[in-house]
Design a protein around this motif. Structure first.
Motif, short mmCIF file in Angstrom:
data_model
loop_
_atom_site.label_atom_id
_atom_site.label_comp_id
_atom_site.label_asym_id
_atom_site.label_seq_id
_atom_site.Cartn_x
_atom_site.Cartn_y
_atom_site.Cartn_z
N SER A 139 35.02 51.36 59.01
CA SER A 139 34.01 50.60 58.27
C SER A 139 33.19 51.55 57.40
O SER A 139 33.09 52.75 57.67
CB SER A 139 33.09 49.84 59.23
OG SER A 139 33.74 48.69 59.72
N LEU A 140 32.60 50.98 56.35
CA LEU A 140 31.77 51.75 55.42
C LEU A 140 30.37 51.14 55.38
O LEU A 140 30.22 49.93 55.21
CB LEU A 140 32.40 51.73 54.02
CG LEU A 140 31.67 52.55 52.95
CD1 LEU A 140 32.67 53.12 51.94
CD2 LEU A 140 30.63 51.71 52.20
N ILE A 141 29.37 52.01 55.53
CA ILE A 141 27.97 51.63 55.43
C ILE A 141 27.45 52.14 54.09
O ILE A 141 27.53 53.34 53.81
CB ILE A 141 27.14 52.23 56.59
CG1 ILE A 141 27.73 51.81 57.94
CG2 ILE A 141 25.68 51.81 56.46
CD1 ILE A 141 27.84 50.34 58.15
N GLY A 142 26.92 51.26 53.27
CA GLY A 142 26.47 51.66 51.94
C GLY A 142 25.27 52.58 51.97
O GLY A 142 24.49 52.61 52.93
N MET A 143 25.10 53.32 50.88
CA MET A 143 24.01 54.29 50.80
C MET A 143 22.66 53.58 50.92
O MET A 143 22.45 52.50 50.37
CB MET A 143 24.11 55.09 49.50
CG MET A 143 24.03 54.30 48.24
SD MET A 143 24.39 55.28 46.76
CE MET A 143 23.12 56.54 46.85
N GLY A 144 21.77 54.19 51.69
CA GLY A 144 20.43 53.65 51.88
C GLY A 144 20.34 52.45 52.78
O GLY A 144 19.26 51.87 52.93
N SER A 145 21.45 52.07 53.42
CA SER A 145 21.44 50.89 54.29
C SER A 145 20.81 51.19 55.64
O SER A 145 20.82 52.33 56.10
CB SER A 145 22.87 50.37 54.48
OG SER A 145 23.43 49.97 53.26
N SER A 146 20.30 50.14 56.28
CA SER A 146 19.72 50.25 57.62
C SER A 146 20.54 49.36 58.55
O SER A 146 20.50 48.13 58.43
CB SER A 146 18.26 49.81 57.63
OG SER A 146 17.48 50.62 56.79
N VAL A 147 21.24 49.99 59.47
CA VAL A 147 22.13 49.27 60.38
C VAL A 147 21.36 48.98 61.67
O VAL A 147 21.01 49.90 62.40
CB VAL A 147 23.41 50.08 60.67
CG1 VAL A 147 24.30 49.34 61.66
CG2 VAL A 147 24.16 50.36 59.37
N LEU A 148 21.12 47.70 61.94
CA LEU A 148 20.33 47.31 63.10
C LEU A 148 21.16 46.73 64.23
O LEU A 148 20.65 46.52 65.33
CB LEU A 148 19.25 46.31 62.68
CG LEU A 148 18.30 46.77 61.58
CD1 LEU A 148 17.26 45.70 61.31
CD2 LEU A 148 17.64 48.09 61.94
N GLY A 149 22.42 46.43 63.96
CA GLY A 149 23.30 45.87 64.98
C GLY A 149 24.71 46.36 64.78
O GLY A 149 25.04 46.98 63.75
N ASP A 150 25.59 46.10 65.73
CA ASP A 150 26.95 46.61 65.67
C ASP A 150 27.69 46.09 64.44
O ASP A 150 27.55 44.93 64.04
CB ASP A 150 27.73 46.20 66.92
CG ASP A 150 27.24 46.89 68.18
OD1 ASP A 150 26.44 47.85 68.06
OD2 ASP A 150 27.65 46.48 69.28
N VAL A 151 28.50 46.99 63.85
CA VAL A 151 29.34 46.68 62.70
C VAL A 151 30.79 46.62 63.16
O VAL A 151 31.28 47.59 63.74
CB VAL A 151 29.17 47.75 61.60
CG1 VAL A 151 30.14 47.49 60.45
CG2 VAL A 151 27.73 47.76 61.10
N PRO A 152 31.50 45.54 62.93
CA PRO A 152 32.89 45.45 63.35
C PRO A 152 33.77 46.46 62.60
O PRO A 152 33.39 46.96 61.54
CB PRO A 152 33.30 44.01 63.00
CG PRO A 152 32.01 43.28 62.86
CD PRO A 152 31.02 44.27 62.34
N PRO A 153 34.97 46.73 63.11
CA PRO A 153 35.89 47.63 62.40
C PRO A 153 36.32 47.05 61.05
O PRO A 153 36.40 45.83 60.88
CB PRO A 153 37.09 47.72 63.36
CG PRO A 153 36.57 47.32 64.69
CD PRO A 153 35.49 46.30 64.42
#
Length: 221
Positions: free
Chosen positions: A182-196
């Motif tokens: 998975s890819l998280i975009g720049m400046g993002s805030s991940v608060l919960g699980d991200v699926p594959p």
């Protein structure tokens, strides 16, 4: 002093070359890159010796693979598979300004650039790219082939699964898992699980679309 070759001659490879020089731990022989236009030239004063497969003709040299970008962040994993080197051929490059605790571990082929911090019991796998000013806090796990761009912060007990990509300045909440490839975009805030196999962006981060990096299905096996 062990000899070292860097597979790749782009931005990440050039940054790694400077970390190698700053650390003084290896004798840097040069870059290997499959772009024939670069062969016989220099990048930042470091020679490009030939294509990537030349690594097999330099059996005494240690190796780091430094390729990949957000458009194809599986490139490093594909090259590891293609070159099929034993794990003990791979070096671990750690910039001298990185702070790696005695209870943390970094796998073969991984690169930690300037001012990274691994606080306590952090596990970083093989062939992981950790860019400047990344902070990995207690009990974080970063699996093989993951990429953490500059300024990424992981809260305690977070996990980036195999091949995940965290864009510059991304924040991942404690105890949260980012799924494989998975890819998280720049400046993002991940608060919960991200699926594959998904792209998430924003603050708080939300699903944008499926990941489209080449050959993810094959590399996930």
């Amino acid at each position: 002093m062990n000899e070292l070759v860097i597979v790749g001659a782009g931005g990440f490879a050039r940054e790694t070359a400077q970390a190698v020089v700053d650390s003084g731990e290896f004798k840097l022989l040069g870059h290997l890159d499959d772009n024939p236009a670069l062969h016989g030239t220099e990048v930042d004063g470091v020679p490009v010796l030939g294509g990537c497969d030349l690594v097999h003709e330099l059996p005494e040299a240690r190796v780091v693979i430094c390729v990949g970008n957000p458009r194809d962040y599986a490139a490093r994993a594909r090259l590891v598979r293609r070159l099929d080197l034993p794990a003990d051929r791979y070096a671990t490059v750690i910039h001298p300004t990185a702070a790696v605790s005695a209870t943390s571990r970094v796998g073969p082929g991984s690169v930690l650039l300037a001012h990274c911090v691994l606080t306590a019991s952090v596990e970083v796998g093989a062939h992981v790219a950790v860019m400047p000013h990344v902070v990995l806090t207690h009990d974080d796990v970063v699996e093989d082939h993951a990429t953490l761009a500059s300024g990424v912060r992981l809260g305690g007990g977070a996990r980036l699964e195999r091949g995940a990509y965290a864009g510059a300045g991304a924040l991942v909440r404690e105890g949260t898992t980012v799924g494989a490839w998975s890819l998280i975009g720049m400046g993002s805030s991940v608060l919960g699980d991200v699926p594959p196999g998904e792209v998430w962006v924003g603050s708080p981060a939300r699903r944008l679309r499926a990941a489209d990096a080449p050959a993810l299905d094959e590399l996930a096996k």
